[in-house]
Write an enzyme that holds these catalytic residues in place. Structure first.
Site, PDB file in Angstrom:
ATOM      1  N   CYS A  47       0.843  -1.203   0.000  1.00 17.13           N
ATOM      2  CA  CYS A  47       0.000   0.000   0.000  1.00 17.13           C
ATOM      3  C   CYS A  47       0.872   1.245   0.000  1.00 17.13           C
ATOM      4  O   CYS A  47       1.364   1.673   1.055  1.00 17.13           O
ATOM      5  CB  CYS A  47      -0.925  -0.016   1.221  1.00 17.13           C
ATOM      6  SG  CYS A  47      -1.964   1.455   1.347  1.00 17.13           S
ATOM      7  N   CYS A  76      -0.462   4.126   2.100  1.00 18.29           N
ATOM      8  CA  CYS A  76      -0.359   3.897   3.542  1.00 18.29           C
ATOM      9  C   CYS A  76       1.051   4.182   4.048  1.00 18.29           C
ATOM     10  O   CYS A  76       1.234   4.768   5.124  1.00 18.29           O
ATOM     11  CB  CYS A  76      -0.715   2.450   3.889  1.00 18.29           C
ATOM     12  SG  CYS A  76      -2.328   1.892   3.330  1.00 18.29           S
ATOM     13  N   ASP A  77       2.054   3.751   3.287  1.00 17.23           N
ATOM     14  CA  ASP A  77       3.425   3.722   3.803  1.00 17.23           C
ATOM     15  C   ASP A  77       4.406   4.632   3.076  1.00 17.23           C
ATOM     16  O   ASP A  77       5.570   4.738   3.485  1.00 17.23           O
ATOM     17  CB  ASP A  77       3.961   2.280   3.738  1.00 17.23           C
ATOM     18  CG  ASP A  77       3.094   1.316   4.543  1.00 17.23           C
ATOM     19  OD1 ASP A  77       2.578   1.725   5.589  1.00 17.23           O
ATOM     20  OD2 ASP A  77       2.942   0.155   4.109  1.00 17.23           O
TER      21      ASP A  77
END
Length: 304
Positions: free
Chosen positions: A132, A135-136
């Site tokens: 992701c 997300c990261d």
């Protein structure tokens, strides 16, 4: 035991649309998903450019809007994982917390990121290996990273990561990308994005976290090491069906159903990425959500 007209498993675009249409048709709907946020995979998408009428909206916002709309019509959301589905006169769903009774069931569990299946992948999950980018990505500011894949998701991830990383290597096993031409053009115009064609990752190396990738050129067989601190894997998805007992007929893990959503078990319907179909997009998932309510309505009425 709680009772509803329609139990919807999965809170992605298909499940959310089904709950909206179901409530508007006068049915009590419950949406079951172990993720309290809802939205499915879409919440991990930085920007959605192909959903009609909402160009450039973030996946998180689109998912939140869909869920809020469903709740405004009366849909109930439960943070529960469905374990089994049993059929008698009605359907009985056992979850990790309770039992649910329903007249019809809609399967909308979607799909999850596919793993590469190489050495080091599981060892460095959350220590440099990610599925992701949104997300990261911010954790890799001013660092070199790699994205593995050649479809829309991979290139969109690379574009997003170029906002943070020093260099984004885009590794693809073929000699050209499979993504939409407009996405490819956008990605290749960014200096930070460095495409590496005809190449596969044989292993992910490191100590406490990722430090390099062992690469192999599929044309020449030449092996090299590429120094990176993060690797983002975007090589497709697999259906989320393995954790539930009592599902209808499947093909390679996908629920066998056409646009009506009708499955091999009367009263159970499939919508979105979970069913057999050619195109898996937010707009087709939403379409499925509307279609399955039409089918579920006909089924429930036939039992009156």
């Amino acid at each position: 035991m709680r009772a509803y007209d329609i139990a919807i498993i999965g809170a992605g675009p298909a499940g959310l649309t089904a709950s909206i249409y179901g409530e508007r048709a006068g049915y009590s709907c419950v949406v079951l998903d172990p993720n309290p946020m809802g939205g499915g995979q879409i919440i991990n998408t930085y920007q959605v450019d192909n959903y009609p009428g909402l160009p450039g909206i973030s996946g998180m916002e689109l998912g939140n809007r869909m869920k809020a709309q469903a709740e405004s019509f009366g849909a109930e959301f439960l943070t529960e994982r469905v374990l089994t589905i049993e059929k008698d006169t009605d359907f009985f769903l056992s979850t990790d917390k309770d039992k649910i009774k329903a007249k019809a069931v809609i399967l909308a569990m979607g799909a999850k990121p596919r793993e590469l299946g190489v050495n080091g992948e599981s060892d460095f999950r959350e220590a440099g290996v990610s599925y992701c980018a949104t997300c990261d990505g911010a954790f890799f500011r001013n660092k070199d990273v790699a994205v593995i894949g050649g479809g829309d998701t991979a290139l969109i991830d690379a574009i997003f990561l170029s906002r943070f990383a020093s260099v984004v290597y885009l590794i693809h096993r073929r000699d050209e990308f499979r993504a939409a031409a407009s996405v490819v053009d956008q990605a290749l115009k960014i200096d930070k994005i460095k495409p590496i064609y005809n190449t596969v990752v044989d292993s992910i190396e490191g100590d406490m976290s990722v430090s390099s990738l062992h690469l192999r050129d599929v044309s020449t067989g030449k092996e090299t090491n590429l120094s990176v601190r993060g690797v983002f894997i975007a090589v497709g998805t697999v259906p989320v069906t393995s954790d539930i007992a009592g599902l209808p007929e499947m093909n390679m893990g996908y629920i066998v159903a056409d646009e009506t959503g009708i499955t091999s078990v009367p009263g159970i319907f499939a919508a979105g990425d979970i069913r057999t179909k050619k195109l898996r997009q937010v707009v087709t998932a939403a379409s499925d959500g509307a279609n399955v309510i039409t089918s579920a309505d006909a089924y429930i009425r036939s039992k009156l």
